[in-house]
Design an enzyme around this catalytic site. Sequence first.
Site, mmCIF file in Angstrom:
data_model
loop_
_atom_site.group_PDB
_atom_site.id
_atom_site.type_symbol
_atom_site.label_atom_id
_atom_site.label_comp_id
_atom_site.label_asym_id
_atom_site.label_seq_id
_atom_site.Cartn_x
_atom_site.Cartn_y
_atom_site.Cartn_z
ATOM 1 N N HIS A 14 0.868 -1.200 0.000
ATOM 2 C CA HIS A 14 0.000 0.000 0.000
ATOM 3 C C HIS A 14 0.895 1.238 0.000
ATOM 4 C CE1 HIS A 14 -3.908 2.008 1.418
ATOM 5 N NE2 HIS A 14 -3.057 2.976 1.091
ATOM 6 N N ARG A 18 2.125 9.518 -5.764
ATOM 7 C CA ARG A 18 1.650 10.735 -6.460
ATOM 8 C C ARG A 18 2.022 10.702 -7.950
ATOM 9 N NH1 ARG A 18 -1.369 10.994 -2.167
ATOM 10 N NH2 ARG A 18 -0.314 11.685 -0.309
ATOM 11 N N LYS A 96 -9.294 -0.193 -6.127
ATOM 12 C CA LYS A 96 -9.319 0.458 -4.811
ATOM 13 C C LYS A 96 -10.593 1.260 -4.631
ATOM 14 C CE LYS A 96 -7.713 2.042 -0.875
ATOM 15 N NZ LYS A 96 -6.599 2.937 -0.571
ATOM 16 N N HIS A 133 -10.663 1.243 1.508
ATOM 17 C CA HIS A 133 -10.453 2.168 2.630
ATOM 18 C C HIS A 133 -11.729 2.059 3.467
ATOM 19 C CE1 HIS A 133 -8.755 6.026 4.378
ATOM 20 N NE2 HIS A 133 -9.859 5.768 5.066
ATOM 21 N N HIS A 168 -4.956 -0.650 5.839
ATOM 22 C CA HIS A 168 -4.500 0.116 7.012
ATOM 23 C C HIS A 168 -5.470 -0.003 8.192
ATOM 24 C CE1 HIS A 168 -7.190 2.878 4.947
ATOM 25 N NE2 HIS A 168 -6.294 3.276 4.091
ATOM 26 N N ASP A 241 1.150 2.552 3.571
ATOM 27 C CA ASP A 241 0.317 3.741 3.362
ATOM 28 C C ASP A 241 1.165 5.007 3.439
ATOM 29 O OD1 ASP A 241 -1.963 5.107 2.663
ATOM 30 O OD2 ASP A 241 -2.800 5.160 4.680
ATOM 31 N N HIS A 245 3.137 14.439 1.447
ATOM 32 C CA HIS A 245 2.584 15.768 1.163
ATOM 33 C C HIS A 245 3.690 16.751 1.506
ATOM 34 C CE1 HIS A 245 -1.673 14.491 0.823
ATOM 35 N NE2 HIS A 245 -1.394 13.649 1.806
ATOM 36 N N ALA A 257 -4.162 14.902 4.997
ATOM 37 C CA ALA A 257 -3.999 13.615 5.683
ATOM 38 C C ALA A 257 -2.987 12.767 4.934
ATOM 39 C CB ALA A 257 -5.341 12.894 5.755
#
Length: 334
Positions: A14, A18, A96, A133, A168, A241, A245, A257
């Site tokens: 996972h 980007r 996903k 998710h 996750h 995960d 950012h 997040a």
Amino acid sequence: MINEITIIKPDDFHLHIRDFPDAEKYINDSSIWFSRALVMPNTLPPIDTPEKMIAYKKQIEASNEKIEPLMSFKILSSLKSVDIINFKKAGALIGKLYPKGVTTNSSDGIENLRELYPIFAAMENQKITLSIHGEDPSVSLFQREKAFIPKLEQLTKDFPNLKIVLEHISTIEGVAFILSSSDNVAATITAHHLLFSVDDLMGGPFNPHLFCKPIIQTVEDRGVLRAAAVSGNPKFFFGSDSAPHIKSKKECSTSAAGIYSAPLAIPVVVEIFDNYGKINQLENFLSGFGADFYGLSRNSDKITIKRKKWKVPSEYHGVVPMLANRELNWSLKK
Ligand code: DOR
Ligand code: ZN
């Protein structure tokens, strides 16, 4: 005391890298520790056609030869069941599913699972894993994973042969659901949900670099997650995960997040397994059970991790990692 351990080079089931050109830096960071990475499709715009998925894969392969990308597509309400055949032909490992508004780049997410039943049926037929998710964003923050579980229970009843990964997992209830479900249902666990509790996030000054979805939960949740990870149960395997950012998007009034952990997640996991006296289960969790669940062969390359301190940099390419400037006890032996 164990000071050195050699294991099959891990897989990250996972990972967010980007868009290019930035993706190259992030995939390079991951390639140090990981042999394969399942890359997530919540780019802007999303990976929602086989053509985009193939193009993204080629870009990743061209930018780094050391790591093998495993591909995903984003399930949108516009998706048609015939598209699933083409995603399969294009090599998709997972589709996903993001509930609408649940996390970063999910405003195009799903509101009604029932509408997707033809898609799930096609994925079941084509043997594409449904990756979820699993949070219900309509309820209060710490109840979101728990509130999603009845939907998952229904889904597993309606599609018993569909492989599902609850991504996750973060709660006692998430672990209990995985334990109570069939072998077609498994979960990824991150380094940050294993290491931290909500107290680290905001028991003192709020730490935006530990802000992610699902939110890092209580000490009790963390204890159950740790026990699941070290248990040797093949339904639990590693997915970082890791979600970069840039600093200005985290240190602001609308913090994004996502936690950047790829460069240091493995040393964190090793430390936790060592503290539990479960180093013997490390290879299965990091490099075995995920591949087995997805029907992939285990990697042939190995890494050696040794007990040697190092300091996590304050930034990687403008992104503040989890545990920035902190000392870790385990290093990659080069
Ligand atoms: O915290 C998160 N960040 N959770 C997700 O599910 C997505 C991720 C991101 O893309 O930044
Ligand atoms: Zn993610």
